[in-house]
Design an enzyme around this catalytic site. Structure first.
Site, PDB file in Angstrom:
ATOM      1  N   HIS B  78       0.841  -1.200   0.000  1.00  0.00           N
ATOM      2  CA  HIS B  78       0.000   0.000   0.000  1.00  0.00           C
ATOM      3  C   HIS B  78       0.879   1.254   0.000  1.00  0.00           C
ATOM      4  O   HIS B  78       0.662   2.178  -0.779  1.00  0.00           O
ATOM      5  CB  HIS B  78      -0.934  -0.016   1.208  1.00  0.00           C
ATOM      6  CG  HIS B  78      -1.639   1.278   1.465  1.00  0.00           C
ATOM      7  ND1 HIS B  78      -2.708   1.709   0.712  1.00  0.00           N
ATOM      8  CD2 HIS B  78      -1.416   2.252   2.385  1.00  0.00           C
ATOM      9  CE1 HIS B  78      -3.113   2.898   1.155  1.00  0.00           C
ATOM     10  NE2 HIS B  78      -2.344   3.255   2.171  1.00  0.00           N
ATOM     11  N   ASP B 107       6.143  21.235 -26.802  1.00  0.00           N
ATOM     12  CA  ASP B 107       6.065  19.906 -26.178  1.00  0.00           C
ATOM     13  C   ASP B 107       7.136  19.867 -25.097  1.00  0.00           C
ATOM     14  O   ASP B 107       7.724  20.901 -24.769  1.00  0.00           O
ATOM     15  CB  ASP B 107       6.290  18.785 -27.215  1.00  0.00           C
ATOM     16  CG  ASP B 107       5.622  17.479 -26.793  1.00  0.00           C
ATOM     17  OD1 ASP B 107       6.029  16.924 -25.760  1.00  0.00           O
ATOM     18  OD2 ASP B 107       4.685  17.041 -27.483  1.00  0.00           O
ATOM     19  N   TRP B 143       7.375  -0.128   3.754  1.00  0.00           N
ATOM     20  CA  TRP B 143       7.837   0.514   2.512  1.00  0.00           C
ATOM     21  C   TRP B 143       9.237   1.071   2.678  1.00  0.00           C
ATOM     22  O   TRP B 143       9.928   1.313   1.700  1.00  0.00           O
ATOM     23  CB  TRP B 143       6.870   1.620   2.080  1.00  0.00           C
ATOM     24  CG  TRP B 143       7.065   2.933   2.753  1.00  0.00           C
ATOM     25  CD1 TRP B 143       6.568   3.310   3.962  1.00  0.00           C
ATOM     26  CD2 TRP B 143       7.811   4.055   2.263  1.00  0.00           C
ATOM     27  NE1 TRP B 143       6.966   4.582   4.254  1.00  0.00           N
ATOM     28  CE2 TRP B 143       7.724   5.067   3.242  1.00  0.00           C
ATOM     29  CE3 TRP B 143       8.547   4.303   1.106  1.00  0.00           C
ATOM     30  CZ2 TRP B 143       8.358   6.310   3.092  1.00  0.00           C
ATOM     31  CZ3 TRP B 143       9.166   5.530   0.972  1.00  0.00           C
ATOM     32  CH2 TRP B 143       9.070   6.516   1.953  1.00  0.00           C
ATOM     33  N   SER B 170      12.785   5.919 -14.188  1.00  0.00           N
ATOM     34  CA  SER B 170      11.654   6.654 -14.758  1.00  0.00           C
ATOM     35  C   SER B 170      11.579   8.068 -14.183  1.00  0.00           C
ATOM     36  O   SER B 170      11.433   9.048 -14.920  1.00  0.00           O
ATOM     37  CB  SER B 170      10.362   5.889 -14.473  1.00  0.00           C
ATOM     38  OG  SER B 170       9.256   6.743 -14.512  1.00  0.00           O
ATOM     39  N   SER B 171      11.707   8.161 -12.858  1.00  0.00           N
ATOM     40  CA  SER B 171      11.610   9.480 -12.213  1.00  0.00           C
ATOM     41  C   SER B 171      12.752  10.393 -12.630  1.00  0.00           C
ATOM     42  O   SER B 171      12.545  11.589 -12.859  1.00  0.00           O
ATOM     43  CB  SER B 171      11.657   9.337 -10.693  1.00  0.00           C
ATOM     44  OG  SER B 171      10.450   8.866 -10.219  1.00  0.00           O
ATOM     45  N   HIS B 254      13.496  12.097   3.066  1.00  0.00           N
ATOM     46  CA  HIS B 254      12.891  13.368   3.446  1.00  0.00           C
ATOM     47  C   HIS B 254      12.672  14.302   2.260  1.00  0.00           C
ATOM     48  O   HIS B 254      11.571  14.820   2.104  1.00  0.00           O
ATOM     49  CB  HIS B 254      13.566  14.066   4.620  1.00  0.00           C
ATOM     50  CG  HIS B 254      12.567  15.003   5.221  1.00  0.00           C
ATOM     51  ND1 HIS B 254      11.545  14.567   6.016  1.00  0.00           N
ATOM     52  CD2 HIS B 254      12.347  16.310   5.014  1.00  0.00           C
ATOM     53  CE1 HIS B 254      10.744  15.575   6.289  1.00  0.00           C
ATOM     54  NE2 HIS B 254      11.203  16.647   5.699  1.00  0.00           N
ATOM     55  N   GLU B 256      12.038  13.268  -0.524  1.00  0.00           N
ATOM     56  CA  GLU B 256      10.916  12.600  -1.196  1.00  0.00           C
ATOM     57  C   GLU B 256       9.570  13.108  -0.679  1.00  0.00           C
ATOM     58  O   GLU B 256       8.642  13.305  -1.467  1.00  0.00           O
ATOM     59  CB  GLU B 256      11.015  11.081  -0.999  1.00  0.00           C
ATOM     60  CG  GLU B 256       9.800  10.278  -1.403  1.00  0.00           C
ATOM     61  CD  GLU B 256       9.558  10.218  -2.901  1.00  0.00           C
ATOM     62  OE1 GLU B 256      10.491  10.551  -3.665  1.00  0.00           O
ATOM     63  OE2 GLU B 256       8.454   9.847  -3.308  1.00  0.00           O
ATOM     64  N   TYR B 258       8.856  16.001   0.253  1.00  0.00           N
ATOM     65  CA  TYR B 258       8.575  17.299  -0.378  1.00  0.00           C
ATOM     66  C   TYR B 258       8.323  17.138  -1.861  1.00  0.00           C
ATOM     67  O   TYR B 258       7.585  17.929  -2.456  1.00  0.00           O
ATOM     68  CB  TYR B 258       9.691  18.290  -0.077  1.00  0.00           C
ATOM     69  CG  TYR B 258       9.722  18.599   1.399  1.00  0.00           C
ATOM     70  CD1 TYR B 258       8.587  19.098   2.012  1.00  0.00           C
ATOM     71  CD2 TYR B 258      10.817  18.336   2.187  1.00  0.00           C
ATOM     72  CE1 TYR B 258       8.553  19.327   3.367  1.00  0.00           C
ATOM     73  CE2 TYR B 258      10.797  18.561   3.544  1.00  0.00           C
ATOM     74  CZ  TYR B 258       9.658  19.053   4.137  1.00  0.00           C
ATOM     75  OH  TYR B 258       9.622  19.262   5.471  1.00  0.00           O
ATOM     76  N   SER B 269      -1.701  26.876  -5.586  1.00  0.00           N
ATOM     77  CA  SER B 269      -1.382  28.269  -5.909  1.00  0.00           C
ATOM     78  C   SER B 269      -1.926  28.680  -7.270  1.00  0.00           C
ATOM     79  O   SER B 269      -1.912  29.867  -7.610  1.00  0.00           O
ATOM     80  CB  SER B 269       0.134  28.484  -5.873  1.00  0.00           C
ATOM     81  OG  SER B 269       0.639  28.145  -4.610  1.00  0.00           O
ATOM     82  N   HIS B 303      15.348  13.279  11.643  1.00  0.00           N
ATOM     83  CA  HIS B 303      14.145  13.284  12.492  1.00  0.00           C
ATOM     84  C   HIS B 303      13.284  12.047  12.264  1.00  0.00           C
ATOM     85  O   HIS B 303      12.336  11.832  13.017  1.00  0.00           O
ATOM     86  CB  HIS B 303      13.340  14.588  12.318  1.00  0.00           C
ATOM     87  CG  HIS B 303      12.690  14.755  10.985  1.00  0.00           C
ATOM     88  ND1 HIS B 303      12.613  15.960  10.351  1.00  0.00           N
ATOM     89  CD2 HIS B 303      12.087  13.871  10.162  1.00  0.00           C
ATOM     90  CE1 HIS B 303      11.969  15.810   9.196  1.00  0.00           C
ATOM     91  NE2 HIS B 303      11.655  14.563   9.069  1.00  0.00           N
ATOM     92  N   HIS B 304      13.594  11.247  11.260  1.00  0.00           N
ATOM     93  CA  HIS B 304      12.880   9.976  11.091  1.00  0.00           C
ATOM     94  C   HIS B 304      13.500   8.885  11.962  1.00  0.00           C
ATOM     95  O   HIS B 304      12.987   7.777  11.990  1.00  0.00           O
ATOM     96  CB  HIS B 304      12.926   9.532   9.633  1.00  0.00           C
ATOM     97  CG  HIS B 304      12.211  10.459   8.702  1.00  0.00           C
ATOM     98  ND1 HIS B 304      10.881  10.314   8.385  1.00  0.00           N
ATOM     99  CD2 HIS B 304      12.619  11.571   8.050  1.00  0.00           C
ATOM    100  CE1 HIS B 304      10.513  11.288   7.558  1.00  0.00           C
ATOM    101  NE2 HIS B 304      11.554  12.066   7.332  1.00  0.00           N
ATOM    102  N   THR B 329       6.883  27.052   5.230  1.00  0.00           N
ATOM    103  CA  THR B 329       5.564  26.456   5.018  1.00  0.00           C
ATOM    104  C   THR B 329       4.478  27.416   5.498  1.00  0.00           C
ATOM    105  O   THR B 329       3.432  27.558   4.861  1.00  0.00           O
ATOM    106  CB  THR B 329       5.463  25.104   5.751  1.00  0.00           C
ATOM    107  OG1 THR B 329       6.624  24.344   5.444  1.00  0.00           O
ATOM    108  CG2 THR B 329       4.245  24.339   5.308  1.00  0.00           C
ATOM    109  N   LYS B 332       3.712  29.955   3.008  1.00  0.00           N
ATOM    110  CA  LYS B 332       2.789  29.476   1.978  1.00  0.00           C
ATOM    111  C   LYS B 332       1.345  29.523   2.453  1.00  0.00           C
ATOM    112  O   LYS B 332       0.458  30.044   1.758  1.00  0.00           O
ATOM    113  CB  LYS B 332       3.153  28.045   1.592  1.00  0.00           C
ATOM    114  CG  LYS B 332       4.419  27.990   0.797  1.00  0.00           C
ATOM    115  CD  LYS B 332       4.711  26.598   0.314  1.00  0.00           C
ATOM    116  CE  LYS B 332       5.787  26.648  -0.734  1.00  0.00           C
ATOM    117  NZ  LYS B 332       5.373  27.329  -1.949  1.00  0.00           N
ATOM    118  N   ARG B 451       1.849   1.136  14.845  1.00  0.00           N
ATOM    119  CA  ARG B 451       1.453   0.952  13.459  1.00  0.00           C
ATOM    120  C   ARG B 451       1.896  -0.422  12.971  1.00  0.00           C
ATOM    121  O   ARG B 451       2.629  -1.121  13.655  1.00  0.00           O
ATOM    122  CB  ARG B 451       2.055   2.065  12.586  1.00  0.00           C
ATOM    123  CG  ARG B 451       3.554   2.010  12.519  1.00  0.00           C
ATOM    124  CD  ARG B 451       4.154   3.246  11.870  1.00  0.00           C
ATOM    125  NE  ARG B 451       4.060   3.224  10.414  1.00  0.00           N
ATOM    126  CZ  ARG B 451       4.935   3.866   9.609  1.00  0.00           C
ATOM    127  NH1 ARG B 451       5.938   4.569  10.113  1.00  0.00           N
ATOM    128  NH2 ARG B 451       4.786   3.814   8.310  1.00  0.00           N
TER     129      ARG B 451
END
Lengths: 283, 526
Positions: B78, B107, B143, B170-171, B254, B256, B258, B269, B303-304, B329, B332, B451
């Site tokens: 998931h 294009d 994951w 791909s990315s 991290h 990722e 963002y 926006s 921090h993870h 943030t 924003k 979890r």
């Protein structure tokens, strides 16, 4: 841009990306099966690799023909420059991950295992220090000495950076003979590097006891130098293509981005090698 | 513009080829954008069904539907599917469709590579989903793929590593394409500081992707080597360390997160100024805030990992650096609110999702601040509080922004206005049920429910039941979205070139639906 001055070249639909995807699928499936000693793995991997090679030849061949027929204007050229720069940046970040592992091992995990409570409770008597196969691996190995083949290889790779630049000067001044000699010398130096690297690996496995399994030193040594060697091989293939194109009369003094892209890549591989020589072999 | 369209197209500008070849061999940014979108929708269905199964199992204590091993496979897949198969491809769909239209480019810079970037994704998707059928089942280590657990799985673990390599390729190719398009293909006169904010956020996202996807590739390559080739990167006996993986992984991970939210900021926006009929309150500050968030994202990965053991100085550093992200943030969020302030507001479905985004993403941001504090995080690590936090930022954040963007740009893509009645039903059902689903998870986490478990102690039963009911309603509500999209493709009120009264930007100067080729000659931007 002859037909439509000022317009960006937009290619027609192409089957090559799909060939590439199917080839990678076959290669990845094959590699997975091969790792687990299941039947068909080798075949799938070979088919995938062949498909990928076919795709690269076909795709790049098409781009080269487009370039030679004048479809790539100034803006397309700029796109290629941006694209190649970003690609080399991403390659740099890939190597950064393995350098990160090397520095983490040397600065954090190995000293940590050789001191304090960890030393008392886990592997008493472990002295740490670098190079090391770690406290729990019974592998006696001799580290690779920097001032033999690695130093020679440094000399060869740095010289090849000079010869490719010498070839570039020739191209910009329209001296085709010097261009071809310069590229030929660069390829020769690159292939010499790969040959010596292969000898070094053979020596490491047979005489030094230095293998992938030799703890954090062996892992970082072979992964870093191995991926670098792979990049030198790819770079040499790219140089050979450029040499072939130079022989076929391609490139103009003011329009030769393919040459520049390859030389950027080659210099990048050169810089990575210098870092490898300093941090993997020497210090 | 109309005059430009009438001009003969350059010789390689083909009309859409017929049949399946149009999609397999496409070099058209609109077709490839559509492919990305339907791929994301398909994976969303698969990942969503997995979530439904997870919530069904957690509906009451005890083991009802799935065994623990299968449950772990469900949570792992998931996560991987929703991140790499849904949110990222959906944002890339928007980038493909919108970036050339918004900057006046004919294009993408590399149309063929664009096709390859897409067609690698189904390969990875088949690997991920197909690995459930392999002996031993799919990956079940979460994951995040932490060793040593990840080193112990079967064949599907290696296939998943290759799937990640392929998705990474791909990315990277997609991002190189997007960054090059933005840097080199802008219409004359469109300076960097005149670009729509969506384009800015994607430029910065592309930079992040190019910087960190190779790091993830390195991390999983080390896993592959440790699993199969006898290396000891993550084994203390060889002088390595399992924590090394966490460092490398979160150096990717991290930025990722963002990557998963900056394009959302760009979409919001675009939507809020349109329906406030006011320009964005502070454009330059938004650009600088986005760039600041991107730079800070490289400096906060620790921090993870507060609970794995690190020096107090490192904990303090990572805590303060993380809290610092609240400043850009906040810039924003205040910008969006100030844009709406005294605006001439209307609440079409796109705007409803955008306003919901501002409110609910902020909740997710605040719970992120709570988790950034070391003493609190040590208590809350790996509890449902974390699950609540990242689902608020990813579902009511990233996913709601995708919905807002769909409702906003579908008229441009299909030529028909969206059915607002169905859209509002979709919005209100989603917005209410998603809070019923995720808000109780905060309480569960604060009370200590871990979890990634299929069973739990009795005191967690009530909130879990509430969350599951919210989950089922939320899941079912998404069928409405599919109906809205299909209705919009098949017909509906004809959309004008400028589909929304207050919409600004080059994409609204071309007809709706946008012709197969747009801006063959670049427009002039003043």
């Amino acid at each position: 841009m002859s037909a439509h001055p000022g317009a960006y070249y937009l290619p027609a639909p192409s089957h090559w990306p799909l060939v590439g995807s199917l080839a990678l699928m076959s290669a990845a499936l094959g590699a997975t099966l091969l790792i687990h000693d299941l039947s068909g793995g080798g075949w799938l991997l070979a088919v995938g690799a062949a498909g990928l090679a076919t795709m690269l030849v076909g795709w790049f061949g098409k781009v080269i023909r487009e370039s030679e027929s004048g479809l790539h204007g100034v803006q397309v050229d700029r796109s290629f420059r941006w694209g190649m720069s970003w690609f080399i940046f991403s390659e740099g970040m890939f190597f950064a991950a393995f350098f990160g592992a090397l520095f983490y091992g040397r600065v954090i995990s190995v000293p940590d295992l050789a001191g304090g409570e960890q030393l008392r409770l886990l592997w008493p008597g472990y002295s740490g220090g670098w190079p090391t196969a770690g406290p729990g691996i019974e592998a006696a190995f001799t580290p690779m000495a920097p001032w033999g083949i690695p130093a020679l290889n440094t000399l060869f790779l740095l010289s090849s950076g000079a010869t490719v630049t010498w070839a570039h000067w020739a191209l910009k001044r329209g001296r085709r003979g010097q261009l071809i000699v310069g590229l030929g010398l660069t390829v020769a130096l690159g292939l010499t590097f790969i040959g010596l690297q292969a000898y070094e690996y053979h020596h490491a496995y047979t005489a030094l006891g230095l293998t992938l399994g030799a703890g954090i030193y062996g892992a970082t040594f072979f992964m870093l130098t191995g991926f670098h060697g792979l990049h030198v091989t790819i770079g040499s293939l790219m140089l050979l293509v450029i040499l072939g194109r130079a022989l076929a009369g391609h490139f103009r003094p003011d329009h030769h981005f393919a040459f520049e892209a390859v030389s950027w890549y080659w210099h990048f591989v050169d810089v990575v090698w210098l870092l490898l020589f300093i941090f993997v072999y020497w210090l | 513009m109309e005059a430009n369209l009438a001009q003969p197209l350059p010789q390689a500008h083909h009309a859409a080829p017929g049949g399946v070849w149009r999609w397999l061999a496409s070099t058209n940014h609109k077709d490839i954008g559509t492919l990305y979108f339907w791929f994301a929708a398909t994976m969303f269905l698969i990942g969503g069904l997995m979530a439904m199964l997870i919530r069904a199992e957690l509906f009451q204590p005890g083991l009802q539907l799935v065994q623990p091993e299968a449950f772990n496979q469900l949570t792992t897949l998931h996560g991987l599917i929703m991140i790499f198969g849904v949110i990222m491809p959906a944002f890339t769909a928007f980038a493909n469709w919108q970036v050339p239209l918004m900057i006046g480019a004919p294009d993408m810079a590399f149309p063929r590579m664009n096709n390859w970037s897409f067609w690698l994704l189904p390969v990875a998707g088949v690997f991920l989903v197909g690995s459930t059928l392999l002996p031993g089942g799919a990956v079940a280590g979460g994951w995040t793929m932490y060793p040593p657990l990840f080193l112990q799985g079967g064949i599907s673990y290696d296939l998943t590593i290759f799937a990640i390599h392929i998705m990474g390729a791909s990315s990277i190719m997609g991002s190189i394409n997007i960054a090059t398009t933005i840097l080199n293909m802008r219409a004359p006169g469109m300076t960097l500081m005149k670009m729509p904010l969506f384009v800015w956020t994607w430029l910065i996202t592309a930079f992040l992707l190019i910087a960190v996807m190779p790091v993830l590739a390195g991390a999983v390559t080390m896993l592959l080597a440790d699993r199969n080739f006898g290396t000891h990167f993550f084994d203390a006996a060889g002088g390595g360390d399992p924590v090394l993986f966490q460092h490398v992984f979160w150096f990717f991970g991290h930025p990722e997160v963002y990557i998963l939210i900056l394009p959302a900021f760009g979409i919001i926006s675009s939507v809020i100024p349109t329906f406030s009929r006011k320009p964005l309150f502070g454009y330059a500050s938004m650009v600088y805030a986005t760039a600041s968030i991107a730079i800070l994202s490289f400096l906060v990965w620790g921090h993870h990992m507060f609970t794995v053991g690190m020096p107090a100085a490192a904990q303090l550093y990572f805590m303060y650096a993380t809290l610092l992200i609240a400043v850009p943030t906040g810039v924003k969020v205040f910008n969006w609110v100030a844009t709406m302030w005294r605006g001439s507001l209307t609440f079409e479905t796109a705007m409803l999702f955008a306003v919901a985004f501002v409110c609910l993403f902020t909740i997710g941001g605040f719970s992120g601040l709570v988790l950034a504090m070391v003493p609190v995080d040590i208590q809350l690590q790996d509890t449902y509080y974390v699950v609540a936090h990242f689902h608020y930022v990813l579902v009511t954040g990233a996913l709601f922004s995708i919905y807002a963007g769909l409702y906003y740009w579908l008229p441009k893509w299909t030529g028909h206005m969206v059915n607002e009645t169905w859209g509002r039903w979709h919005f209100w059902l989603s917005a209410i049920s998603v809070n019923v689903l995720f808000f109780p998870m905060h309480f569960l986490g604060l009370a200590g429910m871990p979890r990634r478990i299929p069973d739990y102690a009795l005191q967690f039963a009530d909130f879990n039941r509430v969350a599951s009911i919210g989950g089922f309603v939320f899941g079912a509500s998404q069928i409405l979205l599919l109906i809205v999209i299909l209705k919009c493709i098949r017909g509906g009120e004809k959309a004008e070139a400028r589909a929304w009264e207050g919409a600004e930007g080059l994409e609204w100067t071309v007809p709706s639906p946008a012709p197969y080729h747009t801006f063959a000659q670049p427009p002039e931007v003043k």
